[in-house]
Design an enzyme around this catalytic site. Structure first.
Site, short mmCIF file in Angstrom:
data_model
loop_
_atom_site.label_atom_id
_atom_site.label_comp_id
_atom_site.label_asym_id
_atom_site.label_seq_id
_atom_site.Cartn_x
_atom_site.Cartn_y
_atom_site.Cartn_z
N GLY A 21 0.79 -1.22 0.00
CA GLY A 21 0.00 0.00 0.00
C GLY A 21 0.82 1.27 0.00
O GLY A 21 0.52 2.22 -0.73
N GLU A 22 1.88 1.33 0.80
CA GLU A 22 2.68 2.55 0.91
C GLU A 22 3.37 2.89 -0.40
O GLU A 22 3.68 4.06 -0.66
CB GLU A 22 3.72 2.38 2.03
CG GLU A 22 3.10 2.23 3.41
CD GLU A 22 4.15 1.99 4.47
OE1 GLU A 22 5.35 1.98 4.11
OE2 GLU A 22 3.79 1.77 5.64
N ARG A 25 -0.40 2.47 -3.61
CA ARG A 25 -1.83 2.51 -3.35
C ARG A 25 -2.52 3.67 -4.06
O ARG A 25 -3.58 3.50 -4.66
CB ARG A 25 -2.05 2.62 -1.84
CG ARG A 25 -3.52 2.68 -1.44
CD ARG A 25 -3.64 2.82 0.07
NE ARG A 25 -5.00 2.64 0.48
CZ ARG A 25 -5.59 1.47 0.66
NH1 ARG A 25 -4.91 0.38 0.43
NH2 ARG A 25 -6.85 1.37 1.04
N GLY A 53 -0.89 -6.66 10.85
CA GLY A 53 -0.39 -7.84 11.55
C GLY A 53 0.32 -8.76 10.60
O GLY A 53 0.54 -8.43 9.44
N GLU A 87 0.62 -13.23 1.70
CA GLU A 87 -0.29 -13.27 0.55
C GLU A 87 0.36 -13.97 -0.64
O GLU A 87 -0.23 -14.84 -1.28
CB GLU A 87 -0.66 -11.83 0.13
CG GLU A 87 -1.75 -11.20 0.93
CD GLU A 87 -2.06 -9.80 0.43
OE1 GLU A 87 -2.75 -9.08 1.14
OE2 GLU A 87 -1.59 -9.43 -0.68
#
Length: 1046
Positions: A21-22, A25, A53, A87
């Site tokens: 995300g950073e 995103r 987490g 993921e």
């Protein structure tokens, strides 16, 4: 009825996005998400994607599992996130377990850094080692896997494409992949996945512009084209596309082609286009077509003008066209780049498709499996037949199913034949008649060549006719003949519909119909052909005038292994003069009608008949069209006609005509290819034509006393059988005449059989190209010689193009054969056969046809005696031997191994099993293994030992510098023999050594032999048939002579 169900959970998401995300995103990832959603793609996107987490939530895990495609945006800090790595690890697991598609995007990172965990990723993984050491190895493995996948590398440099262009390409690729994995496409399309993939691959090839889809009616051409069309346009790279259905049918309507023209052009050019001429004459329309990239499918095209009128030649660069048609010649005429033949469904897919319509599920209901298989077999893999039959039987009882199956035997389903009959209706008169003859009279066996020759008995132009039937997909076009069972049924049904009365139909083949017509003489001029399997009727006495009203009949075939058609009070009084094919097995007649004019007759077959003579001699001169006469096993026939004008006769078969003591002069039969006089008690060699056509001559068991010199002039002769001729004492196949060149004759002779000629003393002038020579049990044979092998080899064409080479020389029980004869046989056997093998293997290598099955040839030679020829030397009593290959022997492409065994076969009916293996050591010290064949030699009741030889030829990439041969523990000595060739077609020039392996106590195993240098191994073992005695004599022994030829 039960409905289909599946335990497989359908994916809830089409795409799962994994990103840091950073990093991306609010930039690249959000733009990609917007583009995907804009095209209607359901994307899982974690709106709250922050580093919360280390463990994945259940929702996230389920989303990964429930997606068809995962897109991984690998940015600079991706590996710093434990949740991203978790993921990624889960995604790669799903790739393996579910076949999930994984698409990596290397966003401003080097793919090499991903694969090798270098660059910024190295530090990230190092940091994770302190608190997650066990997980890091799993994450690294997943990182390496994704780094090796094909994806997009966006480096962001000044020369790179814009991110917008990348996103557009990514979205198109996702859509294309989703369309291929879509489970919502036609559920009725079964077993077509591979064919769809093949056509899509063709479309992706730049040089292919027009693709033809070809197949019989109802086979699924349109369905296949529809699926391909849907997949292509779902991720379309084309400016316009259109699927034009039913071109053949619509073109037949008034203004049909003009309407199709305007419909197509209006869709492609996105406007109201009207063309008033047959072809597109407007240069404006032509130019507009040239400026657009089009994808068009033309369904069911039947005429090449249809394609021309639709303007395919003007479509712009990069355009793709698919044409479906029943006619392969049409596809050739419009110059398609590739033709894809739609194949029939296999057994499993046929049953599945049938069940989808019969039960609305993939499998049969309980108790219906056997019936379902029967209906599925009837359809023969034709999708439309499977659908029609299945739909007809839906929710019917088992009794109704059984009744429907019985009905099909006599009243085929009309909806099935509709699509099939379109091809038949488009045939010319010649092809229609040929098709009906094949459907009614010819079984699905034999070569297409034989079928074409059979049709040639009745029709001029049979070759072009059968070619047209193949092009129309009414007959398979391979070397073996086959007509689809549904097409055969359709052809028979067409004939049945000619009349309710079988006697008024053009063709009769059903045993019941033929029996009824012949018994009650319900014959008419409509009948053109009759075929009857006599085993399927009751006995019937044939009336002498039964054929009198069949003035148009050209084909009569009464066949089987028992005669049910019996002679009445007298022979036939009439046969139609137009008859072209007449076969009557076990014919009860003594002769054919005297008023029968056989000038149209092409084939006459009266096997196992009671014929005494065919007819009076004055009819000999009208056999102008006869090509085949078969009177075999007609034990009463005393003479055959002179056949004076039978210049087209190719086959004359009189084998086992035991009352035929003489045959007429046949020198005028210039087309004769096959003459069989087996067991005919003739004492004089037949006068046969001195032509270039005679290929097979069988004189087995005749009483002839000598073979005349003109036999040497039969240059086309391939098979010559003189076995069991007790009066033959000498055979010379190379008699030189004064003033005639001494070039060896009979160079095409491949098989010579003189076995059991017990008075034969001399065989001479044998040609070098012999592949099989059988002289077994010639107990008086002393001399055997060949023509000059070395002078003849260059003029011989070996093996006639066969992929596998097999030779056999057999001289069992020739106990009087002298030493010189044995030497001649060995020399000819080795020289010609090795030369043959090398030539054939060279041909296979040149044509790139050499595979594991065709890497060697096998040959066998049987000679009498217990001594090995003195040509062999350098013998060793040890169990193995190493031979260094010197000179030109180490630079050749072929290795030939010959094996010779002396077997004591006295009082034994055993079977000898010999296996061989070869191991070569190359110049680089690397070993290469070759596995030979296994041979089985049946034992013979001989008075002496039997010398058995075998030769094998291998193709190798590099010849080594040494060879070593070793035996198993049952054999005690060995020595090599080496023969070298300078080239593939050169003569064998020198002998260097020999290998012998002997069973006995004379030698001991050499414990000093270095196993690493063992290059060849021979195993010989004896096996016995069940009636052999368990206690065999201890003096049974075997010697193996093994020589290497290079």
């Amino acid at each position: 009825m039960a409905s289909s169900s599946s335990s497989t959970v359908q994916p809830r998401f089409q795409v799962f996005l994994s990103f840091r995300g950073e990093d991306t995103r609010h930039g690249f990832t959000s733009h990609l998400l917007e583009a995907l959603k804009g095209r209607g793609i359901n994307v899982f996107f974690d709106e709250e994607k922050l580093e919360k987490g280390e463990e994945l939530t259940p929702a996230l895990l389920n989303a990964i599992k429930a997606s068809k495609i995962s897109i991984i945006i690998l940015s600079k800090d991706y590996a710093s996130s434990k949740s991203c790595l978790a993921e990624l690890s889960k995604i790669m697991e799903c790739k393996v377990s579910q076949g999930q598609i994984v698409l990596p995007i290397f966003y401003r990172v080097n793919p090499s850094d991903v694969r090798h965990h270098s660059g910024s990723f190295k530090e990230s993984f190092h940091q994770h080692l302190t608190d997650k050491p066990k997980e890091v190895e799993r994450w690294k493995a997943a990182f390496t896997q994704v780094g090796n996948l094909k994806g997009w590398h966006i480096d962001g440099g000044i020369f790179d494409r814009s991110e917008t262009e990348y996103i557009k390409g990514i979205v198109e690729d996702v859509i294309r992949r989703l369309s291929r994995k879509s489970t919502s496409v036609s559920q009725d399309l079964v077993g077509m996945e591979d064919q769809i993939e093949k056509i899509l691959l063709l479309i992706d090839q730049e040089h292919i512009r027009v693709i033809g889809i070809w197949g019989m009616g109802g086979i699924g051409k349109t369905s296949l084209a529809e699926e391909v069309y849907n997949e292509v346009v779902s991720g379309s790279k084309f400016d316009a596309h259109y699927f034009l259905q039913d071109v053949r049918e619509k073109s037949l309507e008034r203004y049909g082609m003009q309407s199709l023209q305007n419909e197509l052009l209006s869709k492609l050019l996105k406007g109201d286009i009207h063309i008033d001429t047959r072809f597109i004459g407007s240069t404006l329309v032509q130019d507009r077509l040239r400026n657009v990239r089009l994808f068009v499918v033309f369904d069911d095209v039947s005429n090449q003008d249809q394609i021309k009128r639709l303007g395919v030649e003007y479509y712009g660069p990069g355009s793709k066209v698919i044409v479906t048609s029943r006619d392969r010649q049409l596809l050739r005429n419009i110059k398609v780049d590739e033709v894809h033949k739609v194949e029939e469904l296999d057994k499993d897919d046929s049953l599945k498709l049938f069940c989808k319509f019969a039960f609305k599920q993939d499998n049969p209901e309980v108790g219906f499996l056997d019936l379902s298989n029967k209906f599925s077999r009837y359809a023969g893999g034709n999708p439309i037949a499977l659908k029609v039959l299945g739909a007809t039987l839906y929710q019917k009882s088992m009794d109704e199913w059984n009744s429907a199956l019985e009905k099909l035997e006599e009243y085929p389903e009309g909806d099935i034949f509709g699509p099939l009959k379109i091809s038949f209706d488009g045939l010319g008169r010649l092809e229609r008649n040929m098709f009906l003859d094949l459907a009614c009279f010819y079984e699905n066996n034999g070569k297409l060549l034989y079928v074409t020759n059979w049709l040639g008995c009745f029709y001029n132009g049979a070759w072009i006719g059968i070619s047209n039937l193949v092009d129309k997909c009414l007959v398979d076009g391979g070397s073996d003949y086959r007509m689809h069972d549904l097409l055969k049924e359709m052809g028979m049904d067409i004939v049945r519909q000619e009349s309710e009365d079988p006697g008024k139909r053009s063709r009769l083949w059903c045993p019941g119909d033929v029996y009824h017509v012949l018994k009650y003489k319900k014959v008419t001029e409509s009948i053109k052909g009759i075929s009857l399997n006599m085993e399927k009727i009751k006995k019937l006495h044939i009336s002498p005038d039964v054929f009198e009203k069949m003035n148009n009949i050209v084909f009569i075939k009464f066949y089987g292994f028992s005669n049910k058609l019996l002679r009445a009070s007298q022979d036939l009084s009439y046969l139609p003069d137009g008859l072209r094919y007449f076969q009557w097995d076990y014919c009860p007649l003594k002769s054919l009608p005297s008023n029968f004019d056989p000038h149209n007759l092409v084939v006459l077959k009266l096997k196992r008949s009671k014929i005494e003579q065919l007819w009076d001699g004055h009819q000999d001169q009208v056999f102008v069209n006869l090509k085949e006469m078969n009177l075999s096993e007609s034990k009463n026939i005393r003479k055959i006609p002179n056949l004076l004008r039978a210049t087209k006769l190719e086959t004359l078969d009189c084998r086992d005509c035991i009352s035929l003591t003489e045959v007429p002069c046949m020198t005028h039969l210039i087309s004769l290819k096959d003459l069989d006089l087996k067991h005919c008690p003739i004492s004089k060699f037949p006068e046969i034509p001195n032509s270039l056509n005679l290929e097979r001559l069988n004189l087995f068991g005749t009483r002839i006393e000598e073979v005349p010199s003109f036999i040497c002039k039969l240059d086309a002769l391939r098979k010559f059988n003189l076995s069991n001729c007790p009066n033959i004492t000498e055979l010379n196949l190379n008699i030189e005449e004064e003033g005639v060149s001494s070039i060896p004759r009979l160079q095409r002779l491949r098989e010579l059989d003189v076995s059991n000629c017990k008075s034969l003393k001399s065989l001479s002038g044998l040609p070098p190209g012999l592949e099989r020579l059988d002289a077994s049990n010639c107990i008086s044979l002393e001399r055997v010689s060949f023509t000059d092998i070395y002078a003849s080899l260059e003029t011989v064409s070996f093996t006639d193009g066969e992929d596998f080479i097999y030779h056999e020389f057999a001289f069992q029980d020739c106990s009087t054969l002298n030493q010189e004869a044995c030497g001649n046989v060995i020399s000819a056997y080795l020289t010609s056969h090795i030369q043959s093998s090398a030539k054939q293997l060279a041909k296979q290598l040149t044509e790139d046809k050499l595979d594991e099955w065709h890497r060697f040839s096998s040959s066998y030679c049987y000679l009498p005696g217990s001594e090995i020829s003195d040509k062999f030397e350098n013998q060793s009593r040890n169990s193995s031997i190493t031979v260094k290959l010197e000179g030109s022997a180490t630079s050749q492409r072929f290795l030939c191994f010959a094996l010779c065994l002396v077997l004591d076969t006295c009082n034994s009916d055993g079977v000898y099993s010999i296996k061989s293996g070869y191991r070569l050591k190359g110049k680089d010290g690397v070993y290469q293994n070759f596995k030979g064949d296994s041979w089985f030699c049946e034992g013979y009741h001989t008075r002496d030992s039997c010398c058995w030889n075998s030769e094998e030829t291998f193709a190798v990439s590099e010849v080594g510098s040494s060879i070593n041969c070793s035996s198993d523990e049952d054999h005690r000595s060995c020595s090599p023999k080496i023969i070298s060739q300078n080239s593939l077609v050169s003569q064998i020039v020198h002998f260097l050594g020999q290998l012998t392996i002997e069973e006995g106590a004379n030698g001991e195993k050499n414990d000093h032999e270095d196993p690493a240098t063992t290059i060849s191994r021979l195993d010989c073992k004896r096996s016995f048939s069940s009636d052999d005695e368990e206690d065999h004599e201890p003096n049974k022994r075997a010697k193996i002579f093994h020589y290497l030829l290079i």
